[in-house]
Design an enzyme around this catalytic site. Sequence first.
Site, PDB file in Angstrom:
ATOM      1  NE  ARG A 114      -2.944   6.943  -2.962  1.00 53.18           N
ATOM      2  CZ  ARG A 114      -1.622   6.101  -2.344  1.00 53.18           C
ATOM      3  NH1 ARG A 114      -1.790   5.411  -1.316  1.00 53.18           N
ATOM      4  NH2 ARG A 114      -0.371   6.630  -3.115  1.00 53.18           N
ATOM      5  CE  LYS A 164      -0.031   4.009 -10.459  1.00 53.43           C
ATOM      6  NZ  LYS A 164      -0.649   5.342 -10.289  1.00 53.43           N
ATOM      7  CG  HIS A 197      -6.902   7.266  -5.707  1.00 56.98           C
ATOM      8  ND1 HIS A 197      -6.013   6.258  -5.765  1.00 56.98           N
ATOM      9  CD2 HIS A 197      -6.193   8.286  -5.775  1.00 56.98           C
ATOM     10  CE1 HIS A 197      -4.612   6.658  -5.929  1.00 56.98           C
ATOM     11  NE2 HIS A 197      -4.838   7.962  -6.045  1.00 56.98           N
ATOM     12  CE1 TYR A 232      18.983  10.662   4.400  1.00 59.60           C
ATOM     13  CE2 TYR A 232      16.816  11.593   3.320  1.00 59.60           C
ATOM     14  CZ  TYR A 232      17.742  11.668   4.430  1.00 59.60           C
ATOM     15  OH  TYR A 232      17.792  12.697   5.431  1.00 59.60           O
ATOM     16  NE  ARG A 235      -0.810   3.846  -5.735  1.00 58.88           N
ATOM     17  CZ  ARG A 235       0.541   3.830  -5.214  1.00 58.88           C
ATOM     18  NH1 ARG A 235       0.938   2.778  -4.272  1.00 58.88           N
ATOM     19  NH2 ARG A 235       1.014   4.835  -5.519  1.00 58.88           N
ATOM     20  CG  HIS A 275       3.436   9.437  -4.065  1.00 63.86           C
ATOM     21  ND1 HIS A 275       2.552  10.543  -3.811  1.00 63.86           N
ATOM     22  CD2 HIS A 275       2.215   8.686  -4.339  1.00 63.86           C
ATOM     23  CE1 HIS A 275       1.511  10.566  -3.887  1.00 63.86           C
ATOM     24  NE2 HIS A 275       1.049   9.481  -4.442  1.00 63.86           N
TER      25      HIS A 275
END
Length: 406
Positions: free
Chosen positions: A349, A276, A346, A383, A249, A373
């Site tokens: 991304r 974020k 942005h 994981y 970001r 995310h």
Amino acid sequence: MPRRVLPLTDVQIRNAKPREKTYSLTDGHGLYIEIMPSGSKLWRMKFPQRGRGDNRLSFGAYPVVTLQEAREKRLATQRLLLQGIDPGRYRDDKKRLAAEKGSNTFEKVAREWHGNKVPTWSERTATNTLRRLELDIFPEIGRLPIHEVRHRDLIDALRKIESRGAHEVAHRIMAVCKQIFSYGIQIGLLERNIAADMKDVLKTVRPSHFAAIDTDELPDFLAALRRNESRMLKPTLICLRLMMLIFVRTSELIETPWSEIDLEKGEWVIPWQRMKRGKLTVNPDTTNHHVCLSRQALALLRELHAITGGGTYLFPNQRDHKKPLSNNAILKSLERMGYKGKMTGHGFRALAMTTIKERLGYRHEVIDRQLAHAPPDKLSSAYDRAQYLAERKVMMQAWADYLDSL
């Protein structure tokens, strides 16, 4: 036997002439009117005060307060006495509450609400929220007692913002005002949230994504970047190239301190507090983010370190090196390249997500984790860290090599 008092008539009061001294005419049940030497006529009521003899209330001046209105005030006072309420104290409490309500302007309540919310917000959210109120709302309704703000007052203020094309800002400020009125209800200053009813007063804003070029436009963008290299400061150029290579970001990149970078090991780990989801007030994600660095990205960081490595930030502000680079500097550079409205920080991304999936064939889950995310749950988060880190390193090198090939 007590003397019977005949009720006053309006003619009798109107014809009462002033004398050298104040005198009174009685209407009965404690109500009387005083005739002052000046000619003023004042309504008063005498009532017994428990343990303190008689007390008096003033009902105002005749003829502003008529005989009928004075009798209605007397009746209301008698009802209070029957309930065991001291009319004098009741009157004083009403005056005090009215004064308190009058002093609780929308701006005062809004600042109080804002102060309570600051500990749960990021510094940027707190600053932006107050700034929007100071620019657009306080000048319009800030001076009004919050309980006197009408629908029309708020609608006019919001539509003034909308009229300059700032539709999204208008919707955001309306949501803020809704919270402020809700706070006013909670602290007892009003009973209705007028902003809660305003669902259709502003034009509907269609949700939009950040501007981003698509995969087929990438070669032209890279060519434009090469053409404009000489017009950019070296750190700004490196910033744009790093955004393309690592697609974190914008704020996470331009606010990066050198302390997070280990050039010897070729590692960069962003603490969760800067991410974020780490800034959420409820259930923040406490996972540090590993930025997998390709050889090309590491080479750019080493080049940058020779320029800005003596300071705090990778990308210091040109005017004040104690602050990071402004996001506006990135947008201005893109504008000079001819990509105003077509590409944003942005947008890198979105570009990376699409291109790596379509052209390099990597799975969505691997790219998603590199984008930091939110995983669906804590188990998945653990994981992801164990299973995808090696894949992400390979993927990021493949992405850098793909960009070089263009």
